[in-house]
Design a protein around this motif. Sequence first.
Motif, PDB file in Angstrom:
ATOM      1  N   ALA A 123      43.601  40.120  45.307  1.00 51.20           N
ATOM      2  CA  ALA A 123      44.884  40.167  44.597  1.00 51.20           C
ATOM      3  C   ALA A 123      46.028  40.460  45.555  1.00 51.20           C
ATOM      4  CB  ALA A 123      44.832  41.207  43.478  1.00 51.20           C
ATOM      5  N   LYS A 126      46.691  37.372  47.662  1.00 58.37           N
ATOM      6  CA  LYS A 126      47.406  36.383  46.854  1.00 58.37           C
ATOM      7  C   LYS A 126      48.883  36.743  46.753  1.00 58.37           C
ATOM      8  CE  LYS A 126      47.455  34.227  42.268  1.00 58.37           C
ATOM      9  NZ  LYS A 126      46.814  34.206  40.918  1.00 58.37           N
ATOM     10  N   ASP A 189      49.596  43.125  40.812  1.00 58.99           N
ATOM     11  CA  ASP A 189      48.757  42.742  39.677  1.00 58.99           C
ATOM     12  C   ASP A 189      47.336  42.426  40.121  1.00 58.99           C
ATOM     13  OD1 ASP A 189      50.835  43.020  37.907  1.00 58.99           O
ATOM     14  OD2 ASP A 189      51.352  40.892  37.866  1.00 58.99           O
ATOM     15  N   GLY A 190      46.370  43.059  39.455  1.00 52.98           N
ATOM     16  CA  GLY A 190      44.971  42.801  39.738  1.00 52.98           C
ATOM     17  C   GLY A 190      44.405  43.596  40.889  1.00 52.98           C
TER      18      GLY A 190
END
Length: 200
Positions: A123, A126, A189-190
């Motif tokens: 995450a 990314k 996020d994540g």
Amino acid sequence: MPITIRKALEADAPSLSRICLLTANAGSTAEALHDFGELPGLVYVVPYVKLPTTWGFVMVDDLRDDEVVGYIVESTDTRAFEAYAAEHWWPQLAEKYPPSLAKRPADEQYMNLLRNMHTGSDACIKFSPAHMHINILPSYQKQGWGRKLIDTAADFLKSQGLDGVWLGLDPRNNGARLFYEKMGFTHVDGAPDNNMGIKF
């Protein structure tokens, strides 16, 4: 207080390691926790002036013979950094610092970490391939220098075609979390709760 920000150099490594130790206990000094006081720096700052994909900037106090008093260090490609360090950096340190040498829990923790180094989550990658570490000596904090270091780093990253950066936060360091939130960092996020990032 005349302060200059300049590019970090490999020759700065001893000063960077010292600052890392003086802030390694959730923002406070970790000197009393270690017999091997170089260990935090060998993990969190020294590689960033020695290994590929790394860069950084330092604050120097012009009135203290250009003493380094703060830094921001980063990798522009976390996965490449991790791969290179796994082959060329962590093994030699793991051999030099076997856990059997440790008499203090903090030293043992770092010595074990050298054998099983954490890596960035998917995450986080990314979000951005770049990650960072920043530390400033307490007497130079809360004067706007953290923002200036991050702004300097952001300008560099943008020049490299990157639009963000993330970091790992000591969950005990509430002051740092508040600072990052004020700067515009948010949870990735994540990612684990201690990962925060910012887009430029």
